[in-house]
Design a protein around this motif. Structure first.
Motif, PDB file in Angstrom:
ATOM      1  N   UNK A  74      41.139  64.193   1.036  1.00 40.34           N
ATOM      2  CA  UNK A  74      42.519  64.200   1.534  1.00 40.34           C
ATOM      3  C   UNK A  74      42.800  65.453   2.355  1.00 40.34           C
ATOM      4  N   UNK A  75      43.808  65.359   3.220  1.00 38.35           N
ATOM      5  CA  UNK A  75      44.241  66.524   4.003  1.00 38.35           C
ATOM      6  C   UNK A  75      44.684  67.642   3.051  1.00 38.35           C
ATOM      7  N   UNK A  76      45.380  67.258   1.981  1.00 42.37           N
ATOM      8  CA  UNK A  76      45.858  68.253   1.019  1.00 42.37           C
ATOM      9  C   UNK A  76      44.714  69.105   0.482  1.00 42.37           C
ATOM     10  N   UNK A  77      43.604  68.470   0.144  1.00 42.82           N
ATOM     11  CA  UNK A  77      42.453  69.217  -0.369  1.00 42.82           C
ATOM     12  C   UNK A  77      41.827  70.078   0.717  1.00 42.82           C
ATOM     13  N   UNK A  78      41.731  69.522   1.933  1.00 41.29           N
ATOM     14  CA  UNK A  78      41.165  70.291   3.045  1.00 41.29           C
ATOM     15  C   UNK A  78      42.011  71.535   3.347  1.00 41.29           C
ATOM     16  N   UNK A  79      43.299  71.453   3.032  1.00 41.47           N
ATOM     17  CA  UNK A  79      44.191  72.591   3.243  1.00 41.47           C
ATOM     18  C   UNK A  79      44.167  73.563   2.061  1.00 41.47           C
ATOM     19  N   UNK A  80      43.349  73.271   1.062  1.00 36.80           N
ATOM     20  CA  UNK A  80      43.210  74.184  -0.080  1.00 36.80           C
ATOM     21  C   UNK A  80      44.383  74.168  -1.043  1.00 36.80           C
ATOM     22  N   UNK A 201      50.503  50.065 -10.472  1.00 35.43           N
ATOM     23  CA  UNK A 201      49.594  50.315  -9.351  1.00 35.43           C
ATOM     24  C   UNK A 201      48.247  50.737  -9.905  1.00 35.43           C
ATOM     25  N   UNK A 202      47.181  50.551  -9.117  1.00 34.83           N
ATOM     26  CA  UNK A 202      45.878  51.056  -9.512  1.00 34.83           C
ATOM     27  C   UNK A 202      45.907  52.579  -9.454  1.00 34.83           C
ATOM     28  N   UNK A 203      45.081  53.220 -10.285  1.00 35.07           N
ATOM     29  CA  UNK A 203      45.076  54.690 -10.388  1.00 35.07           C
ATOM     30  C   UNK A 203      44.897  55.347  -9.026  1.00 35.07           C
ATOM     31  N   UNK A 204      43.955  54.838  -8.194  1.00 32.27           N
ATOM     32  CA  UNK A 204      43.705  55.496  -6.911  1.00 32.27           C
ATOM     33  C   UNK A 204      44.869  55.320  -5.938  1.00 32.27           C
ATOM     34  N   UNK A 205      45.633  54.229  -6.082  1.00 28.65           N
ATOM     35  CA  UNK A 205      46.815  54.053  -5.227  1.00 28.65           C
ATOM     36  C   UNK A 205      47.880  55.087  -5.595  1.00 28.65           C
ATOM     37  N   UNK A 206      48.018  55.351  -6.885  1.00 27.51           N
ATOM     38  CA  UNK A 206      48.971  56.371  -7.324  1.00 27.51           C
ATOM     39  C   UNK A 206      48.532  57.737  -6.810  1.00 27.51           C
ATOM     40  N   UNK A 207      47.245  58.024  -6.931  1.00 28.38           N
ATOM     41  CA  UNK A 207      46.705  59.304  -6.435  1.00 28.38           C
ATOM     42  C   UNK A 207      47.033  59.466  -4.945  1.00 28.38           C
ATOM     43  N   UNK A 208      46.761  58.429  -4.150  1.00 28.99           N
ATOM     44  CA  UNK A 208      47.034  58.506  -2.712  1.00 28.99           C
ATOM     45  C   UNK A 208      48.512  58.767  -2.424  1.00 28.99           C
ATOM     46  N   UNK A 209      49.377  58.026  -3.094  1.00 30.69           N
ATOM     47  CA  UNK A 209      50.816  58.174  -2.864  1.00 30.69           C
ATOM     48  C   UNK A 209      51.287  59.581  -3.237  1.00 30.69           C
ATOM     49  N   UNK A 210      50.823  60.076  -4.369  1.00 29.64           N
ATOM     50  CA  UNK A 210      51.275  61.394  -4.833  1.00 29.64           C
ATOM     51  C   UNK A 210      50.796  62.486  -3.874  1.00 29.64           C
ATOM     52  N   UNK A 211      49.501  62.463  -3.544  1.00 30.08           N
ATOM     53  CA  UNK A 211      48.950  63.539  -2.706  1.00 30.08           C
ATOM     54  C   UNK A 211      49.562  63.524  -1.307  1.00 30.08           C
ATOM     55  N   UNK A 212      49.687  62.351  -0.714  1.00 26.00           N
ATOM     56  CA  UNK A 212      50.151  62.278   0.676  1.00 26.00           C
ATOM     57  C   UNK A 212      51.643  62.583   0.774  1.00 26.00           C
ATOM     58  N   UNK A 213      52.425  62.160  -0.194  1.00 30.32           N
ATOM     59  CA  UNK A 213      53.846  62.480  -0.133  1.00 30.32           C
ATOM     60  C   UNK A 213      54.138  63.939  -0.499  1.00 30.32           C
ATOM     61  N   UNK A 214      53.333  64.509  -1.354  1.00 33.75           N
ATOM     62  CA  UNK A 214      53.455  65.954  -1.638  1.00 33.75           C
ATOM     63  C   UNK A 214      53.091  66.744  -0.395  1.00 33.75           C
ATOM     64  N   UNK A 215      51.979  66.357   0.207  1.00 36.25           N
ATOM     65  CA  UNK A 215      51.489  66.996   1.440  1.00 36.25           C
ATOM     66  C   UNK A 215      52.528  66.889   2.560  1.00 36.25           C
ATOM     67  N   UNK A 216      53.126  65.698   2.700  1.00 38.84           N
ATOM     68  CA  UNK A 216      54.113  65.473   3.763  1.00 38.84           C
ATOM     69  C   UNK A 216      55.273  66.425   3.632  1.00 38.84           C
ATOM     70  N   UNK A 217      55.670  66.650   2.392  1.00 37.87           N
ATOM     71  CA  UNK A 217      56.825  67.491   2.138  1.00 37.87           C
ATOM     72  C   UNK A 217      56.435  68.981   2.211  1.00 37.87           C
ATOM     73  N   UNK A 218      55.173  69.269   1.964  1.00 38.08           N
ATOM     74  CA  UNK A 218      54.696  70.664   1.919  1.00 38.08           C
ATOM     75  C   UNK A 218      54.296  71.192   3.286  1.00 38.08           C
ATOM     76  N   UNK A 219      53.552  70.359   4.054  1.00 38.96           N
ATOM     77  CA  UNK A 219      52.874  70.892   5.242  1.00 38.96           C
ATOM     78  C   UNK A 219      53.587  70.633   6.561  1.00 38.96           C
ATOM     79  N   UNK A 220      54.288  69.511   6.683  1.00 43.65           N
ATOM     80  CA  UNK A 220      54.743  69.123   8.034  1.00 43.65           C
ATOM     81  C   UNK A 220      56.235  69.362   8.252  1.00 43.65           C
TER      82      UNK A 220
END
Lengths: 220, 220
Positions: A74-80, A201-220
């Motif tokens: 994920x972008x979030x991980x690449x951003x440390x 939701x499947x576990x990986x769908x929850x992971x995707x939603x959480x990471x990307x929406x956290x990232x959206x609010x954090x980085x952009x």
């Protein structure tokens, strides 16, 4: 920094009570391994699992693989800004360094996990992955997050976007996602229960939603 | 409605020129299949691939699996707002009904794709998956989107969130993501090139970012 914990994951070696089961013995033989050295996998051990406690949910390394491959790339991980932990039904925890490039191929991932259960750390020099005996509350105690959220179908319903913004009110929140196909957590959990969709939701769908929406609010 | 096309995917049966290679023959034998009936897979056919044109990027069913398993289990798909297409390097296209529940296990997915290449539609009654010979521009012609975006590392850089909002300016946009590990598209592409991150991302990470940010802007 977001701490993602895949909790009560159905990731384990074949337990003692199944090591003499014909389907396990033949599967291990085909892989040139001993029954006690291979991962329990519902795709291949379906019959054997019927006689095991919680058999209908156990043996799901695929769920862990999908969660990790999404989180680590994920972008979030690449951003440390992400730390990932895999906690298992047997109260073990796998620590994964953010720079780890996990095998994309499932069979190679299974081999890697089997080697990790045997050697406890791989590779020895870099220690990208290591496993320790620890309960979920011990892991959370070690991390010391300023908030703990549990993704749960009976939690407070909010949109993934709102949850992303909520997470950003904290410096170092922890989010717990169940690493099992259905049913409830085995561990005793303390934290705020959140649901991001009206259906499970499947576990990986929850992971995707959480990471990307956290990232959206954090980085952009 | 978002149309997601995984394009120039490295998904194919073992090509004629490799069907006599010892590593292919022995791998097919282990799976009780003929060499021409199995998927090309870089994990197992690494040596054979060295002699093949574009061999360093071919044989990646794992990338297609990861993209599909994320897309089909996304909230966007559950809300009926997504159509997914897999286009391959040999100009075939796989249509997948939104309600399809793909195998989570990679080996089962490989078996399913092999059966699809053989039977062209599965299962015969429900036709959840079907494959046709078609170029990328023919697929886009059929869909008739009101905008086409190509995810490309040399595209115009914008945040995933901004891109999600931009997509929502259209009624039925198409987004093209490369289903290959590195390098460029093989197909000739017409559309606006977009980059959502300063570094290359894996195909499934791009899929997750696009779907979730489009969904965020559409639903919540």
């Amino acid at each position: 920094m977001l701490h993602l914990i895949i909790a009560d994951s159905e990731l384990e070696l074949v337990p003692k009570e199944l090591q003499n089961h014909p389907s396990i013995i033949s599967h291990a033989k085909r892989r040139f391994k001993k029954p006690e050295e291979i991962l329990l996998d519902s795709t291949y051990h379906h019959t054997a699992l019927k006689s095991l406690k919680d058999g209908e949910r156990r043996g799901r390394p695929d769920i862990v693989h999908l969660c990790l491959i999404n989180a680590l790339e994920s972008i979030l991980n690449k951003e440390g800004k992400l730390r990932v932990y895999v906690h298992t039904r047997n109260n073990e925890v796998i620590y994964i360094k953010p720079e780890t490039r996990l095998p994309r191929n499932y069979n190679r991932f299974v081999g890697l996990m089997e080697s990790l259960f045997k050697n406890r750390v791989i590779p020895k020099d870099l220690a990208l992955l290591r496993i320790e005996n620890k309960t979920l509350s011990e892991i959370i105690g070690d991390i010391g997050p300023d908030a703990v959220f549990i993704m749960h179908e009976n939690g407070v319903l909010m949109s993934p976007q709102s949850f992303g913004r909520k997470l950003n009110e904290y410096i170092s929140p922890a989010v717990i996602v169940g690493g099992f196909p259905h049913g409830d957590f085995l561990s005793v959990l303390e934290g705020e229960k959140i649901s991001i969709y009206k259906e499970p939701l499947m576990a990986w769908s929850v992971v995707n939603e959480v990471l990307i929406n956290y990232e959206g609010s954090l980085l952009w």
